[in-house]
Write an enzyme that holds these catalytic residues in place. Structure first.
Site, PDB file in Angstrom:
ATOM      1  N   GLY A  56       5.118   1.915  -1.851  1.00 13.30           N
ATOM      2  CA  GLY A  56       5.844   1.719  -0.593  1.00 13.30           C
ATOM      3  C   GLY A  56       6.350   3.054  -0.090  1.00 13.30           C
ATOM      4  N   CYS A  83       3.321   3.384  -8.384  1.00 13.22           N
ATOM      5  CA  CYS A  83       3.940   4.388  -7.512  1.00 13.22           C
ATOM      6  C   CYS A  83       5.410   4.035  -7.230  1.00 13.22           C
ATOM      7  CB  CYS A  83       3.109   4.543  -6.242  1.00 13.22           C
ATOM      8  SG  CYS A  83       3.488   6.050  -5.352  1.00 13.22           S
ATOM      9  N   TYR A  84       5.746   3.660  -6.007  1.00 12.13           N
ATOM     10  CA  TYR A  84       7.131   3.239  -5.729  1.00 12.13           C
ATOM     11  C   TYR A  84       7.546   2.125  -6.697  1.00 12.13           C
ATOM     12  CZ  TYR A  84      11.084   1.203  -3.126  1.00 12.13           C
ATOM     13  OH  TYR A  84      12.306   0.715  -2.756  1.00 12.13           O
ATOM     14  N   HIS A 170      -2.356   5.596  -8.109  1.00 18.69           N
ATOM     15  CA  HIS A 170      -2.921   4.388  -7.503  1.00 18.69           C
ATOM     16  C   HIS A 170      -4.209   3.962  -8.214  1.00 18.69           C
ATOM     17  CE1 HIS A 170      -0.028   4.000  -4.290  1.00 18.69           C
ATOM     18  NE2 HIS A 170      -0.012   5.325  -4.269  1.00 18.69           N
ATOM     19  N   GLU A 172      -5.599   1.252  -8.064  1.00 20.67           N
ATOM     20  CA  GLU A 172      -6.379   0.326  -7.251  1.00 20.67           C
ATOM     21  C   GLU A 172      -7.435   1.013  -6.387  1.00 20.67           C
ATOM     22  OE1 GLU A 172      -3.273   1.191  -6.984  1.00 20.67           O
ATOM     23  OE2 GLU A 172      -2.525   1.208  -4.940  1.00 20.67           O
ATOM     24  N   ASP A 228     -17.687 -15.903   9.098  1.00 22.34           N
ATOM     25  CA  ASP A 228     -16.635 -16.866   8.745  1.00 22.34           C
ATOM     26  C   ASP A 228     -16.995 -18.287   9.172  1.00 22.34           C
ATOM     27  OD1 ASP A 228     -15.419 -14.540   8.065  1.00 22.34           O
ATOM     28  OD2 ASP A 228     -13.835 -14.630   9.566  1.00 22.34           O
ATOM     29  N   LYS A 367     -12.365 -11.267   3.161  1.00 28.03           N
ATOM     30  CA  LYS A 367     -13.684 -11.269   3.805  1.00 28.03           C
ATOM     31  C   LYS A 367     -14.837 -11.152   2.789  1.00 28.03           C
ATOM     32  CE  LYS A 367     -15.650 -10.930   7.934  1.00 28.03           C
ATOM     33  NZ  LYS A 367     -15.235 -11.690   9.107  1.00 28.03           N
TER      34      LYS A 367
END
Ligand code: XMP
Length: 511
Positions: A56, A83-84, A170, A172, A228, A367
Site C-alpha cells: 500500500g 511490503c506495507y 513483491h 507476486e 465473457d 478474465k
C-alpha cells in the site's frame, strides 16, 4: 460455491492486490480481496486458511494509515505480509519501522534462509522486486530475519511458531524470480492447502448454483460473441438448457465471418438462439454520421431498442444474465457492492424489460479464468482467445461516414492482416491487431491506370492492460507481404501504412 479453502487478501490499497489474488488462484487456491475494514467480518463468515496483507502507499507510522484490527494476529490463521503488509505486522507486534534515506527499487539480489518454511527449496540467492522507502529496522519479539539484501537486513521476517511472515518485496510479480515458489510455499507448506480451486470444480459448482437459483425460470442473455458473453452462454446452456434464450444482434459491424462464426458456435446447442440480422437498421441510422462519439451513441441506443423488441416477443423473463467479472466487483468497492455493467458492451441496461433478478455467475472470476472456463466448456479457441473488440465494432474503424462498401473493403483487408499475423512467429507478442480504413484518398497508379483510392492503416500493439500499449516491430517481410496482398486482393485501397505510435500519446483505436 463448494470449494472450502479460501485465502483472504486484505487490501491496503496496493497496486498489485488483484495480481496477488490471481497468483494464488493460479496455484489452485481460491482467494478473495477484501478491504481491511471488512476483514474481520469476512474471516468469521468464510474461515480462510490463510491471510495475505497487500502492499500500500501509506507509511505505518502515520496516524491515519490503514491498519487491521489487531485481533487478527491471535486467530491462529497463518499471515503473510507483503511490503506495507510486512511493515504493518512489524509495527503492530512491537517492532520498529523507519524511513530509509535511500529508496530500494527494482530487481534486487536477495539471500534467503531456506530453512524457513516460506523459502523451502528455493535457491540460496535470487532476485526479487523491491519497491520501498520504509523498512523494518527492529523485528518484533519472536521474529527472526529470513532474507537480506545489500541494503536491507530484514528483507523478510518470520515467526514460524505463530506462522506469521513478512516479505519486503513483491513475490507476486514476474520480476521476483522465485516469487511463485514463495507463494506456493505459503499456501502449501504453511497454510497446508489441498488446492481445490480449478475451473473444473468451478464449473460443476456454478452449474449447480445456477440450477438452484433459476429453477424452471426463463433466462435471457444478450450474446455479443465476445469472450465473457460466449462463455456465459455456454455455461448457462449447460445449466438450464432450453430455459435460456440468447439474443445475438448482428449489427453488421462485425469482422469478416464473425456473425456466422458466433451462430455456428451456438445455434446448434440446447438453448434458444435468436440471431437478429439488423444490419440495414443500424446502417440506416448511421447514414451521414462521421463523428465517432455520435456513432457510438446511435449504435448503443439502437442495440437496446432491438434487444427490447426481441425480448418482448419472448414474453416473461425471470432472469437477465450478465457477465460481470471479479475485477468489476473489486473496483466497485472492496465490499463487493453491486455493479451494473452494460450487458452488451455498447450501452446501458434495457429499461423496458422487466425481470425478477440479475444472475452473474462470473462475479468471482478473473478474465483469464473465464478463458480457461471457456476451454473447459469446449468452446472453440477463436472464441476463447478472441482479442478485445469494441462494442460499436467496425463503425469506429471506418473513419468518417460508414457505408456498406467501406465496411466490405475494411473487412477484406483486416482479414488478410489478421490471418498473416496469426500464422507468423510474431503472433505471441501481439495484444491487439486490426486494420483501419481512413477517409483519406490519394492518387495511385496501377498497371497503366491512375487510381484514386483509400489509404488503409494497419495497427498491432502489445499490451498487458490496454491502458498503455507499445507498437509491435513487425518484420518487414510480413508488412511487405500484407501490403502487396491487400493491394492485389482488395479493390478500393491503393496505399497501406503501418501505425508506429504507442499509447500514450495515441490510443489503440483510431477514432
Ligand atoms: P483505446 O482506443 O482507448 O482502447 O486505447 C483501449 C481498448 O478498449 C477497446 N475498446 C472497447 N472495448 N467496448 C469495449 O469493450 C468499447 O466500446 C470499446 N472501445 C474501445 C479497444 O479495442 C482497446 O482494446
Amino acid at each position: 460455491m463448494k470449494h472450502t479453502e479460501k485465502i483472504l487478501i486484505v487490501d491496503f490499497g496496493g497496486q498489485y492486490s488483484q495480481l496477488i489474488a490471481r497468483r494464488v488462484r493460479d496455484l489452485n487456491v481460491y482467494s478473495d480481496i477484501v478491504g481491511y475494514k471488512q476483514a474481520a467480518d469476512y474471516i468469521s463468515k468464510n474461515k480462510p486458511i490463510g491471510i495475505i496483507f497487500t502492499g500500500g502507499p501509506s507509511s505505518v507510522y502515520e496516524e491515519d494509515s490503514p491498519k487491521p484490527d489487531e485481533s487478527i494476529f491471535n486467530l491462529g490463521i497463518p499471515i503473510l505480509g507483503i511490503c506495507y503488509g510486512m511493515q504493518l505486522i512489524a509495527y503492530c507486534l512491537g517492532g520498529r519501522v523507519e524511513k530509509s534515506s535511500k529508496r530500494e527499487f527494482g530487481k534486487t539480489d536477495t539471500k534467503f534462509k531456506t530453512s524457513c518454511a516460506l523459502f523451502k527449496d528455493l535457491k540460496q540467492s535470487s532476485s526479487v522486486l523491491m519497491s520501498h522507502v520504509d523498512y523494518v529496522s527492529a523485528l518484533p519479539e519472536g521474529f527472526v530475519s529470513v532474507a537480506e539484501t545489500a541494503n536491507t537486513k530484514n528483507a523478510a521476517m518470520a515467526n514460524e511458531q505463530k506462522k506469521i511472515y513478512g516479505i519486503q518485496f513483491h513475490a507476486e510479480t514476474d520480476q521476483s524470480e522465485e516469487g511463485r515458489e514463495i507463494l506456493k510455499n505459503f499456501l502449501y507448506n504453511v497454510c497446508k492447502a489441498k488446492g481445490d480451486w480449478d475451473m473444473k470444480s468451478f464449473l460443476s459448482d456454478a452449474t449447480a448454483d445456477v440450477q438452484k437459483t433459476v429453477g424452471s425460470g426463463k433466462v435471457l442473455l444478450a450474446l455479443s460473441g465476445g469472450v465473457d458473453s460466449s462463455v456465459l452462454a455456454a455455461l448457462l446452456s449447460k445449466a438450464v438448457g432450453e430455459n435460456l434464450t440468447c439474443i445475438f444482434i448482428d449489427h453488421g459491424l462485425m469482422r469478416k465471418n464473425e456473425g456466422d462464426e458466433v451462430e455456428a458456435a451456438f445455434a446448434n446447442s440446447e438453448m434458444n438462439f435468436i440471431r437478429i440480422n439488423a444490419q440495414s437498421r443500424f446502417l440506416g441510422k448511421l447514414k451521414g454520421v462521421s463523428e465517432p462519439e455520435k456513432k457510438r451513441k446511435i449504435i448503443g441506443e439502437e442495440f437496446i431498442r432491438v434487444f427490447e423488441e426481441e425480448a418482448k416477443k419472448i414474453g416473461v423473463v425471470d432472469f437477465l444474465a450478465q457477465g460481470t467479472i471479479y475485477a468489476d466487483v473489486v473496483e466497485s468497492g472492496a465490499n463487493g457492492s453491486a455493479v451494473i455493467k452494460s450487458h452488451h458492451n455498447v450501452g446501458g441496461l434495457p429499461k423496458n424489460i422487466s425481470f425478477k433478478s440479475l444472475i452473474e455467475p462470473f462475479r468471482a472470476l478473473f478474465k483469464d479464468e473465464i478463458r480457461r472456463l471457456g476451454l473447459e466448456l469446449g468452446l472453440p479457441d477463436y472464441l476463447v482467445y478472441r482479442q478485445p473488440f469494441p462494442g460499436p465494432g467496425l463503425a469506429i474503424r471506418v473513419i468518417g461516414e460508414i457505408t456498406e462498401e467501406k465496411l466490405s473493403i475494411l473487412r477484406e483487408a483486416d482479414s488478410i492482416w489478421r490471418s498473416e499475423l496469426e500464422h507468423s512467429a510474431v503472433k505471441k507478442e501481439l495484444g491487439q491487431y486490426f486494420a483501419v480504413l481512413t477517409d483519406n484518398k490519394t492518387v495511385g497508379v496501377m498497371g497503366d491506370y491512375r487510381t484514386y483510392d483509400y489509404t488503409l492503416a494497419l495497427r498491432a500493439v502489445k499490451t498487458s492492460d490496454f491502458m498503455t500499449a507499445d507498437w509491435v516491430h513487425i518484420p518487414y517481410e510480413i508488412l511487405d507481404r500484407v501490403s502487396s496482398r491487400i493491394i492485389n486482393e482488395v479493390s478500393g485501397i491503393n496505399r497501406v501504412v503501418y501505425d508506429i505510435t504507442s499509447k500514450p500519446p495515441a490510443t489503440i483505436e483510431w477514432e
